[in-house]
Motif scaffolding. Structure first.
Motif, PDB file in Angstrom:
ATOM      1  N   THR A  12      -2.398  -4.170  -8.213  1.00  0.00           N
ATOM      2  CA  THR A  12      -2.376  -2.733  -7.916  1.00  0.00           C
ATOM      3  C   THR A  12      -3.767  -2.346  -7.402  1.00  0.00           C
ATOM      4  OG1 THR A  12      -3.150  -1.949 -10.052  1.00  0.00           O
ATOM      5  CG2 THR A  12      -0.768  -2.383  -9.842  1.00  0.00           C
ATOM      6  N   LEU A  13      -3.855  -1.177  -6.805  1.00  0.00           N
ATOM      7  CA  LEU A  13      -5.151  -0.725  -6.308  1.00  0.00           C
ATOM      8  C   LEU A  13      -6.157  -0.548  -7.446  1.00  0.00           C
ATOM      9  CD1 LEU A  13      -3.990   1.833  -3.589  1.00  0.00           C
ATOM     10  CD2 LEU A  13      -5.011  -0.430  -3.216  1.00  0.00           C
ATOM     11  N   ASP A  14      -5.655  -0.345  -8.660  1.00  0.00           N
ATOM     12  CA  ASP A  14      -6.559  -0.211  -9.809  1.00  0.00           C
ATOM     13  C   ASP A  14      -7.185  -1.550 -10.202  1.00  0.00           C
ATOM     14  OD1 ASP A  14      -5.953   2.485 -10.025  1.00  0.00           O
ATOM     15  OD2 ASP A  14      -4.212   2.074 -11.315  1.00  0.00           O
ATOM     16  N   ASP A  15      -6.596  -2.643  -9.720  1.00  0.00           N
ATOM     17  CA  ASP A  15      -7.083  -3.979 -10.103  1.00  0.00           C
ATOM     18  C   ASP A  15      -8.255  -4.451  -9.252  1.00  0.00           C
ATOM     19  OD1 ASP A  15      -5.046  -4.332 -12.008  1.00  0.00           O
ATOM     20  OD2 ASP A  15      -3.650  -5.021 -10.458  1.00  0.00           O
ATOM     21  N   TYR A  17     -11.523  -3.136  -6.933  1.00  0.00           N
ATOM     22  CA  TYR A  17     -12.402  -2.075  -6.451  1.00  0.00           C
ATOM     23  C   TYR A  17     -12.900  -2.382  -5.040  1.00  0.00           C
ATOM     24  CZ  TYR A  17     -12.620  -0.797 -11.374  1.00  0.00           C
ATOM     25  OH  TYR A  17     -12.296  -0.453 -12.650  1.00  0.00           O
ATOM     26  N   ASN A  35     -10.935  -6.168  -0.914  1.00  0.00           N
ATOM     27  CA  ASN A  35     -10.979  -4.724  -0.681  1.00  0.00           C
ATOM     28  C   ASN A  35     -12.276  -4.398   0.061  1.00  0.00           C
ATOM     29  OD1 ASN A  35     -11.270  -1.933  -0.790  1.00  0.00           O
ATOM     30  ND2 ASN A  35     -10.310  -1.759  -2.800  1.00  0.00           N
ATOM     31  N   ASN A  99       0.669   2.588  -5.373  1.00  0.00           N
ATOM     32  CA  ASN A  99      -0.495   1.923  -5.964  1.00  0.00           C
ATOM     33  C   ASN A  99      -0.383   0.402  -5.912  1.00  0.00           C
ATOM     34  OD1 ASN A  99      -2.976   2.519  -7.249  1.00  0.00           O
ATOM     35  ND2 ASN A  99      -2.125   1.859  -9.216  1.00  0.00           N
TER      36      ASN A  99
END
Ligand code: FES
Length: 134
Positions: A12-15, A17, A35, A99
């Motif tokens: 997920t995008l939370d994983d 940075y 990323n 996400n």
């Protein structure tokens, strides 16, 4: 690059940075997810030189991916080699839905993929004395 495959949710995008890379594995494919200032890219995590594993800390956080084995340098946005020129990581298709980050994983077994992809480089002389490992 067009190739047969299926999308798999990998992170997920939370994983991950901005400026970070993660190594994931799907169907025995090692995949580097990067990323770059919010733009998500993914590559088969084996170097075009001699199949060295591209680790997450190979990403400099901005623009380069540097193979830890013999220090070949790749453009993190395109996968194309910078030093030396004329080679490339294998870019994998990415889609972000909400996400979730999905990567298109090739449908061929990884051993066959290595021979096709790296065999091509070998013919072009980019891979030379090291050969293709499966
Ligand atoms: S295996 Fe990556 S530079 Fe040699």
């Amino acid at each position: 690059m067009s190739y047969p495959g299926e999308f798999h949710k990998v992170l997920t995008l939370d994983d991950i940075y901005e400026g970070e890379a993660k190594l994931v594995e799907v169907n025995r494919y090692e995949i580097l997810v990067v990323n770059i200032n919010g733009e998500i890219k993914a590559y088969y995590a084996r170097c075009a030189h001699a199949l060295g594993l591209i680790e997450p800390n190979s990403f400099d956080g901005e623009e380069k991916i540097i193979c830890p084995v013999h220090l070949w340098e790749y453009n993190a946005r395109t996968g194309e080699s910078i030093n030396p020129e004329g080679s490339s990581l294998f870019p994998l298709d990415v889609k972000v839905e909400g996400n979730d980050i999905f990567v298109k994983v090739p449908s061929v077994p990884v051993s066959e993929f290595k021979v096709k992809w790296f065999g091509m480089y070998r013919q072009r002389g980019v891979i030379n004395e090291f050969g293709v490992n499966s």
